[in-house]
Design a protein around this motif. Structure first.
Motif, PDB file in Angstrom:
ATOM      1  N   UNK A   1     100.305   3.386  38.381  1.00  0.00           N
ATOM      2  CA  UNK A   1     100.354   3.024  36.844  1.00  0.00           C
ATOM      3  C   UNK A   1      98.736   2.901  36.793  1.00  0.00           C
ATOM      4  N   UNK A   2      97.968   3.383  37.718  1.00  0.00           N
ATOM      5  CA  UNK A   2      96.604   3.333  37.640  1.00  0.00           C
ATOM      6  C   UNK A   2      95.918   2.037  37.380  1.00  0.00           C
ATOM      7  N   UNK A   3      96.515   0.917  37.875  1.00  0.00           N
ATOM      8  CA  UNK A   3      96.137  -0.503  37.673  1.00  0.00           C
ATOM      9  C   UNK A   3      95.142  -0.786  38.499  1.00  0.00           C
ATOM     10  N   UNK A   4      94.885  -0.068  39.639  1.00  0.00           N
ATOM     11  CA  UNK A   4      93.549  -0.376  40.415  1.00  0.00           C
ATOM     12  C   UNK A   4      93.814  -1.389  41.413  1.00  0.00           C
ATOM     13  N   UNK A   5      94.714  -2.095  41.378  1.00  0.00           N
ATOM     14  CA  UNK A   5      94.914  -3.428  42.293  1.00  0.00           C
ATOM     15  C   UNK A   5      94.783  -2.991  43.743  1.00  0.00           C
ATOM     16  N   UNK A   6      94.928  -1.873  44.164  1.00  0.00           N
ATOM     17  CA  UNK A   6      94.911  -1.175  45.554  1.00  0.00           C
ATOM     18  C   UNK A   6      93.572  -1.096  45.898  1.00  0.00           C
ATOM     19  N   UNK A   7      92.667  -1.100  45.091  1.00  0.00           N
ATOM     20  CA  UNK A   7      91.235  -0.870  45.246  1.00  0.00           C
ATOM     21  C   UNK A   7      90.329  -2.162  45.361  1.00  0.00           C
ATOM     22  N   UNK A   8      89.213  -2.206  46.061  1.00  0.00           N
ATOM     23  CA  UNK A   8      88.884  -0.858  46.677  1.00  0.00           C
ATOM     24  C   UNK A   8      89.449  -0.798  48.050  1.00  0.00           C
ATOM     25  N   UNK A   9      89.413   0.453  48.560  1.00  0.00           N
ATOM     26  CA  UNK A   9      90.036   0.746  49.785  1.00  0.00           C
ATOM     27  C   UNK A   9      88.809   0.614  50.935  1.00  0.00           C
ATOM     28  N   UNK A  10      89.160  -0.110  51.859  1.00  0.00           N
ATOM     29  CA  UNK A  10      88.153  -0.288  52.770  1.00  0.00           C
ATOM     30  C   UNK A  10      87.570   0.959  53.632  1.00  0.00           C
ATOM     31  N   UNK A  11      88.187   2.061  53.470  1.00  0.00           N
ATOM     32  CA  UNK A  11      87.800   3.406  53.974  1.00  0.00           C
ATOM     33  C   UNK A  11      87.485   4.344  52.778  1.00  0.00           C
TER      34      UNK A  11
END
Length: 468
Positions: free
Chosen positions: A370-380
């Motif tokens: 859903x492009x909520x970006x809760x997964x961001x930022x990615x450490x890599x």
């Protein structure tokens, strides 16, 4: 439709059932460039928008008139565009969007300390402060997701900071944020019960600093059921749920950890608890559907946008208080206003048409991002939403080649690879994923992100080598 056979249906039979015929768009032959900005497919409607025709719903406890269209403040425009490195929110554009929304009857604004990398409450407060306080309702959340914020002291600091950022002395609608997400009941106990925060918020409601108290639900149905079972004690004023015509009956099929919206809405309606709707477009996925689905919807109602079907669906249920939409662009806001100024409720026949459309949409193997970006930022450094959205876009446009014998293999192969490099920088692509799993607990849709990254990376490598 038989679930077991849903993914085995052939293309010819699918098109026959779809009934699109010659109306099928030729856009599937176009390139697969990124489309994270305003719609460029001609699927939005046009026409004058009245300023006095907004549909309102009545809050049964307070008698407040709430606009059926609510402004979701999770996707405010940024100065640097909408890429993963964009940080600074464009305050002037936010002000213009808020002014236009209020002028056309929108009075519900939903934000959170977690939105826009922690900036949403501040810029939303600045934009709204320019208007009389009685002209709008503010909804925000206790977004204490990280274990470091589970203590009473950290949670209280977050709560009090919301008042400062929003420049208000009371919150109209306060939510426990993301209930049922991640760790289920154990996490809920740690975030809200053992630290005394739920009791504190109940006392704040009694003192008038919170006018309405509710929660937003994601994932674990045991938490949802338990909180509703305790309704006599908590007296929830509203509950925020994900509801759209695809999730109505297919949410569990898309992801077994999710719950069909038909059940969620039914439980709330049966108790007389108003529902606030999030993700009516599934993060934009229901406005960027497969070209064959676009043709089906446009054939039925040529003058309506694709997105308007989803908004009419959500708004047609009487127990819905408001429907949230994260409107980044004026085009989005204007199109949604047309759906609710005023609402033309779905007929029973139109609702069945949408349910049949949802069945057909399940033929396409998109990933429920859903492009909520809760997964961001990615450490890599991965642009996780960008990767998933590009893949979904190519699925919807028929640019995910199945094998080298397919008629459009060369065109689809080029479209996928060229579009991938254009939409996601090389150093942010799926091959950078090491499977650390740091993103997984934060995903409201329970996507197994590392597995999807590995699958997409393998697919890309096969395309590059021509071995698919």
């Amino acid at each position: 439709m038989d679930t077991k056979n849903r993914h085995a249906i052939g293309r010819r039979e699918f098109l026959k059932r779809l009934g699109a015929g010659a109306a099928v768009s030729t856009a599937a032959l176009a390139g697969c460039a990124p489309e994270r900005g305003p719609a460029a497919d001609g699927t939005s409607a046009s026409g004058e928008i009245p300023t006095d025709a907004m549909t309102f719903r009545i809050n049964p406890r307070t008698g407040e008139k709430v606009s059926l269209l609510g402004y979701g403040c999770m996707r405010w425009p940024t100065v640097g565009g909408d890429g993963p490195d964009a940080d600074e929110i464009d305050q002037e554009t936010v002000n213009r969007l808020v002014d236009f929304a209020i002028a056309h009857g929108v009075n519900y604004f939903d934000t959170s300390p977690a939105y826009c990398k922690g900036q949403s409450e501040r810029v939303t407060g600045i934009a709204l402060k320019r208007h009389p306080r009685e002209k709008y309702f503010i909804a925000t959340k206790l977004s204490n997701f990280a274990p470091s914020t589970w203590s009473r002291e950290a949670s209280l600091a977050m709560y009090r900071n919301s008042f400062r950022e929003l420049q208000v002395d009371y919150i109209d609608y306060m939510l426990l944020h993301g209930v049922g997400m991640g760790g289920g009941m154990e996490e809920f106990e740690a975030r809200y019960i053992r630290n005394g925060m739920l009791d504190f918020l109940l006392a704040e409601r009694e003192a008038g600093r919170i006018r309405n108290l509710g929660f937003s639900y994601h994932g674990d149905i045991r938490v949802f059921d338990r909180l509703l079972a305790g309704h006599d004690r908590y007296r929830w004023d509203f509950v925020q749920i994900q509801m759209n015509y695809l999730d109505w009956r297919h949410a569990r099929e898309i992801n077994p950890r999710n719950t069909d919206a038909e059940y969620l809405y039914g439980e709330l309606a049966g108790r007389g608890i108003p529902a606030v709707i999030m993700e009516p477009l599934l993060g934009g996925r229901l406005s960027k559907v497969h070209d064959h689905i676009v043709a089906r919807l446009k054939q039925r109602e040529p003058g309506r946008s694709v997105a308007s079907w989803a908004f009419r669906f959500a708004g047609s249920y009487p127990g819905v208080l408001t429907v949230l939409s994260g409107m980044t662009y004026m085009e989005h806001l204007q199109d949604n206003l047309r759906s609710y100024c005023p609402l033309q409720p779905l007929t029973d026949e139109e609702r069945e048409f949408l349910f049949a459309t949802a069945d057909l949409m399940m033929q396409y193997p998109t990933i429920p991002c859903n492009d909520c970006k809760y997964c961001m930022p990615c450490p890599y450094g991965l642009d996780i939403p960008g990767i998933l959205l590009h893949y979904n876009k190519c699925v919807n446009e028929g640019n995910v080649p199945e094998d080298r014998q397919a008629e459009n293999y060369r065109k689809a192969r080029r479209a996928f690879l060229v579009g991938y490099d254009r939409s996601v920088p090389r150093l942010r692509q799926a091959d950078r994923c090491i499977g650390c799993n740091q993103c997984v607990p934060h995903c409201p849709q329970n996507i197994r992100i590392p597995q999807e990254m590995q699958r997409i990376d393998r697919f890309v490598e096969h395309l590059k080598q021509g071995t698919l």
